[in-house]
Motif scaffolding. Structure first.
Motif, PDB file in Angstrom:
ATOM      1  N   GLU A  19     -32.627  35.774   2.676  1.00 41.30           N
ATOM      2  CA  GLU A  19     -31.432  34.973   2.989  1.00 41.30           C
ATOM      3  C   GLU A  19     -30.315  35.905   3.484  1.00 41.30           C
ATOM      4  N   PRO A  20     -29.360  35.378   4.250  1.00 41.15           N
ATOM      5  CA  PRO A  20     -28.366  36.277   4.859  1.00 41.15           C
ATOM      6  C   PRO A  20     -27.435  36.920   3.825  1.00 41.15           C
ATOM      7  N   ILE A  21     -27.338  38.248   3.891  1.00 40.09           N
ATOM      8  CA  ILE A  21     -26.474  38.983   2.955  1.00 40.09           C
ATOM      9  C   ILE A  21     -25.192  39.428   3.673  1.00 40.09           C
ATOM     10  N   ILE A  22     -25.311  39.629   5.006  1.00 40.72           N
ATOM     11  CA  ILE A  22     -24.117  39.888   5.843  1.00 40.72           C
ATOM     12  C   ILE A  22     -24.210  38.949   7.044  1.00 40.72           C
ATOM     13  N   VAL A  23     -23.105  38.253   7.337  1.00 42.60           N
ATOM     14  CA  VAL A  23     -23.082  37.354   8.488  1.00 42.60           C
ATOM     15  C   VAL A  23     -21.810  37.594   9.302  1.00 42.60           C
ATOM     16  N   PHE A  24     -21.971  37.802  10.603  1.00 41.31           N
ATOM     17  CA  PHE A  24     -20.841  37.871  11.529  1.00 41.31           C
ATOM     18  C   PHE A  24     -20.894  36.616  12.391  1.00 41.31           C
ATOM     19  N   GLU A  25     -19.775  35.915  12.519  1.00 43.18           N
ATOM     20  CA  GLU A  25     -19.758  34.712  13.356  1.00 43.18           C
ATOM     21  C   GLU A  25     -18.604  34.813  14.349  1.00 43.18           C
ATOM     22  N   ARG A  26     -18.937  35.029  15.599  1.00 46.27           N
ATOM     23  CA  ARG A  26     -18.004  35.078  16.724  1.00 46.27           C
ATOM     24  C   ARG A  26     -16.797  35.989  16.443  1.00 46.27           C
ATOM     25  N   VAL A  27     -17.084  37.215  16.072  1.00 51.05           N
ATOM     26  CA  VAL A  27     -16.027  38.154  15.695  1.00 51.05           C
ATOM     27  C   VAL A  27     -15.420  38.811  16.938  1.00 51.05           C
ATOM     28  N   PHE A  28     -14.093  38.843  16.950  1.00 48.24           N
ATOM     29  CA  PHE A  28     -13.347  39.473  18.048  1.00 48.24           C
ATOM     30  C   PHE A  28     -12.375  40.467  17.444  1.00 48.24           C
ATOM     31  N   LEU A  29     -12.324  41.664  18.022  1.00 52.97           N
ATOM     32  CA  LEU A  29     -11.372  42.678  17.545  1.00 52.97           C
ATOM     33  C   LEU A  29     -10.871  43.512  18.716  1.00 52.97           C
ATOM     34  N   ALA A  30      -9.559  43.679  18.784  1.00 53.00           N
ATOM     35  CA  ALA A  30      -8.964  44.525  19.827  1.00 53.00           C
ATOM     36  C   ALA A  30      -7.845  45.353  19.215  1.00 53.00           C
ATOM     37  N   PHE A  31      -7.658  46.565  19.744  1.00 52.86           N
ATOM     38  CA  PHE A  31      -6.499  47.379  19.377  1.00 52.86           C
ATOM     39  C   PHE A  31      -5.589  47.382  20.590  1.00 52.86           C
ATOM     40  N   GLY A  32      -4.553  46.580  20.562  1.00 51.05           N
ATOM     41  CA  GLY A  32      -3.689  46.434  21.732  1.00 51.05           C
ATOM     42  C   GLY A  32      -4.483  45.817  22.878  1.00 51.05           C
ATOM     43  N   ASP A  33      -4.482  46.505  24.025  1.00 49.30           N
ATOM     44  CA  ASP A  33      -5.226  45.992  25.185  1.00 49.30           C
ATOM     45  C   ASP A  33      -6.698  46.412  25.157  1.00 49.30           C
ATOM     46  N   ASN A  34      -7.043  47.273  24.217  1.00 49.03           N
ATOM     47  CA  ASN A  34      -8.405  47.803  24.159  1.00 49.03           C
ATOM     48  C   ASN A  34      -9.302  46.882  23.316  1.00 49.03           C
ATOM     49  N   VAL A  35     -10.118  46.078  24.002  1.00 52.89           N
ATOM     50  CA  VAL A  35     -11.003  45.145  23.293  1.00 52.89           C
ATOM     51  C   VAL A  35     -12.246  45.906  22.822  1.00 52.89           C
ATOM     52  N   ILE A  36     -12.484  45.896  21.526  1.00 54.06           N
ATOM     53  CA  ILE A  36     -13.626  46.623  20.959  1.00 54.06           C
ATOM     54  C   ILE A  36     -14.832  45.685  20.814  1.00 54.06           C
ATOM     55  N   LEU A  37     -14.617  44.554  20.144  1.00 52.49           N
ATOM     56  CA  LEU A  37     -15.691  43.580  19.947  1.00 52.49           C
ATOM     57  C   LEU A  37     -15.233  42.246  20.531  1.00 52.49           C
ATOM     58  N   LYS A  38     -16.048  41.680  21.443  1.00 57.57           N
ATOM     59  CA  LYS A  38     -15.614  40.460  22.142  1.00 57.57           C
ATOM     60  C   LYS A  38     -16.098  39.195  21.440  1.00 57.57           C
ATOM     61  N   ASP A  39     -17.375  39.155  21.126  1.00 56.91           N
ATOM     62  CA  ASP A  39     -17.930  37.927  20.556  1.00 56.91           C
ATOM     63  C   ASP A  39     -19.225  38.315  19.842  1.00 56.91           C
ATOM     64  N   ILE A  40     -19.071  38.820  18.629  1.00 54.85           N
ATOM     65  CA  ILE A  40     -20.229  39.381  17.922  1.00 54.85           C
ATOM     66  C   ILE A  40     -20.690  38.428  16.823  1.00 54.85           C
ATOM     67  N   SER A  41     -21.930  38.022  16.892  1.00 49.30           N
ATOM     68  CA  SER A  41     -22.533  37.186  15.846  1.00 49.30           C
ATOM     69  C   SER A  41     -23.907  37.764  15.506  1.00 49.30           C
ATOM     70  N   PHE A  42     -24.151  37.984  14.219  1.00 49.70           N
ATOM     71  CA  PHE A  42     -25.486  38.409  13.781  1.00 49.70           C
ATOM     72  C   PHE A  42     -25.615  38.164  12.278  1.00 49.70           C
ATOM     73  N   GLU A  43     -26.821  38.288  11.796  1.00 51.63           N
ATOM     74  CA  GLU A  43     -27.091  38.144  10.359  1.00 51.63           C
ATOM     75  C   GLU A  43     -27.926  39.320   9.894  1.00 51.63           C
ATOM     76  N   LEU A  44     -27.624  39.846   8.716  1.00 49.56           N
ATOM     77  CA  LEU A  44     -28.525  40.805   8.076  1.00 49.56           C
ATOM     78  C   LEU A  44     -29.086  40.106   6.849  1.00 49.56           C
ATOM     79  N   ARG A  45     -30.419  40.008   6.796  1.00 51.85           N
ATOM     80  CA  ARG A  45     -31.024  39.302   5.667  1.00 51.85           C
ATOM     81  C   ARG A  45     -31.319  40.262   4.516  1.00 51.85           C
ATOM     82  N   ALA A  46     -31.274  39.754   3.300  1.00 48.39           N
ATOM     83  CA  ALA A  46     -31.468  40.582   2.097  1.00 48.39           C
ATOM     84  C   ALA A  46     -32.808  41.302   2.172  1.00 48.39           C
TER      85      ALA A  46
END
Lengths: 282, 257
Positions: A19-46
């Motif tokens: 079963e999923p132990i870590i889940v990312f759902e549509r994660v976005f992260l930027a530092f100012g104008d520098n976009v690091i993660l645009k649209d990250i989704s994944f699962e890590l299962r136990a």
């Protein structure tokens, strides 16, 4: 309370293998104008392993920091062990971190503390465990990474490979169910790198730890994906080629321009014809 | 030009906001568990005992040179005998607290910024957080407590050594009798002066150590960044000591006198 979504009901069974132990759902992260993660989704299962590949600056280490709550995403949701961490305060995050160990790039050992104090840091400083029990646990994990004789040395007296192994020991002392590895073999020679890879495999297969490995060392990534640890008849741990079932439990994720460019097993990665992936693999 | 000024003002405002956040976090850490007693004791030793030599030398020679200079000026009015009055008031109210704080900024502030800066650039601060420890509680609070406790103690020692240094100069160089000097020292002091000399270093100690912690914990940019942070901590700490000294002096004059 509404009816739980399929993801929510799976997250509620987080302690069940698979079963999923870590889940990312549509994660976005930027530092100012520098976009690091645009649209990250994944699962890590136990009990599974995910290996993140990508060029320098692709956001691989950032994903680990997001899991630990050292960074917060601008949008998107992150669950760790069934707890949504992207909205948690620093003090609430401490409880989540009790079940997550992290091996930082270069080890990040505390310079002013000995190997013993580094490895037992969390138990010495943040738990009520009896001191004799802490000593015993520290010796046990240092034995696991075969560094018992270095217990009273300072980090500056260790080689690069030994420092990484101490960092692994420190991350596993409190027996977390999730281990995050940030470039665990970067800067090490091939022989030493394999000893680190073997530790990752042993922790996954013998201790049942779910792992997330960030690296751009392909040789090490495939070593971790295509090997497994088993106990021999004499009780000693041996590293052998992975069974088909074990091969399916390790997935590769390739990050490119803030997006996931590929997600699949080692054989799927090798068979992929995408020019960027081929260039990366060549 | 306007863009540059706006950008600078925004950056300055952001820095102040982050510093205030650190102060709030320090207040919260000081009033809740866990509390790292062993680290506090270690820092009391590092800040207090470690700074003793430099404070003794600074205090002693400042007192001695102050006596020489004051003696020359007072000679113009035939008032050499009241040199002690000038020394005690100057040392206890102003020179003791400010010079001690400046010396501690140079010695301790730079050390704190370099140590925490190195930890920041090698991910040790993140490793602490990952292991469930709040770096503000574990690293910043013990240092700030040590600053608040030890800077006033060092100031009292500096005041005493300064007055003794001035006494030696007064007796040997200015040829003023020892009894006249000590009588003048006591006569020149009021209880308000003592309070001012004790209250000021508490604030100066807090400011210089918290600024060093703030600068150190926000270090980026590898070893070059550590060097930059060390310089910043000393410059910002020294300026803060002088500005704060003026503000507290003004406030205490209106409250005590």
């Amino acid at each position: 309370m509404g009816t739980p979504t399929p993801l929510e009901s799976r997250l509620s069974r987080v302690k069940t293998p698979g079963e999923p132990i870590i889940v990312f759902e549509r994660v976005f992260l930027a530092f100012g104008d520098n976009v690091i993660l645009k649209d990250i989704s994944f699962e890590l299962r136990a009990g599974f392993t995910k290996i993140f590949l990508g060029a320098s600056g692709a956001g691989k280490s950032t994903i680990l920091k997001l899991i630990l709550g050292l960074l917060k995403p601008q949008t998107g949701k992150i669950w760790v062990n069934g707890v949504r961490v992207d909205t948690l305060s620093e003090s609430d995050m401490m409880k989540v971190r009790d079940d997550v160990g992290m091996v930082f790039q270069e080890g990040a050992l505390f310079d002013s503390l000995s190997v013993r104090e580094n490895v037992g840091y969390k138990l010495y400083e943040e738990s009520d465990m009896d001191l004799n029990d802490v000593h015993r646990r520290v010796e046990e994990v240092l034995g696991w990474v075969e560094l018992e004789e270095h217990i009273d040395k300072m980090p500056s007296q260790l080689s690069g490979g030994q420092r990484r192994r101490v960092a692994i020991a420190r991350a596993m002392t409190f027996q977390p169910r999730i281990l995050l590895y940030d470039e665990p073999t970067t800067g090490l020679d091939p022989i030493t790198s394999i000893t680190i890879d073997d530790e990752i495999v042993k922790l996954r297969d013998i201790e049942g730890v779910s792992s997330l490995v960030v690296t751009h060392q392909l040789r090490d990534a495939f070593w971790v994906a295509e090997r497994m640890a088993v106990r021999g008849p004499d009780g000693k741990v041996q590293i052998v080629p992975a069974s088909p079932e074990k091969l399916a439990q390790t997935e590769f994720v390739m990050l490119r321009d803030g997006l996931i460019a590929f997600e699949g097993t080692a054989s799927e990665l090798r068979a992929n014809n995408d020019p960027y992936l081929q260039l990366f693999l060549s | 030009m306007q863009l540059f000024i706006t950008g600078w003002a925004k950056k300055a405002f952001f820095e102040v906001q982050e510093y205030v956040k650190l102060c709030v976090a320090l207040a919260r850490a000081a009033t809740s568990r866990p509390f790292y007693y062993r680290d506090v004791v270690e820092q009391l030793d590092a800040v207090g005992v470690g700074s003793l030599t430099v404070v003794l030398l600074t205090g002693g020679f400042t007192g001695a040179v102050l006596a020489l200079q004051s003696g020359m000026t007072l000679d113009q009015f035939g008032a050499r005998s009241v040199v002690g009055r000038l020394i005690s008031a100057s040392m206890i109210k102003e020179l003791g607290p400010v010079l001690t704080a400046l010396m501690v900024t140079g010695r301790v502030g730079s050390g704190i910024a370099a140590e925490l800066g190195s930890m920041a650039v090698t991910d040790q601060l993140n490793a602490l957080r990952a292991l469930g420890t709040d770096p503000v509680r574990k690293l910043a609070l013990p240092r700030v407590i040590a600053g608040v406790v030890m800077v006033p103690i060092l100031t009292v020692i500096s005041d005493f050594v300064g007055i003794v240094g001035a006494w030696i100069t007064t007796v040997t160089q200015l040829r003023v009798a020892s009894s006249v000097y000590w009588n003048s020292v006591v006569m020149g002091l009021y209880i308000q002066d003592i309070w001012m000399g004790l209250i000021k270093p508490v604030f100066l100690g807090f400011a210089l150590v918290s600024i060093a912690c703030f600068v150190g914990m926000r270090t980026t940019g590898g070893t070059q960044g550590v060097g930059r942070s060390t310089t910043q901590a000393v410059v910002a700490g020294s300026v803060a000591v002088l500005v704060l000294d003026f503000i507290i002096t003004k406030l205490l004059i209106s409250l005590l006198y």
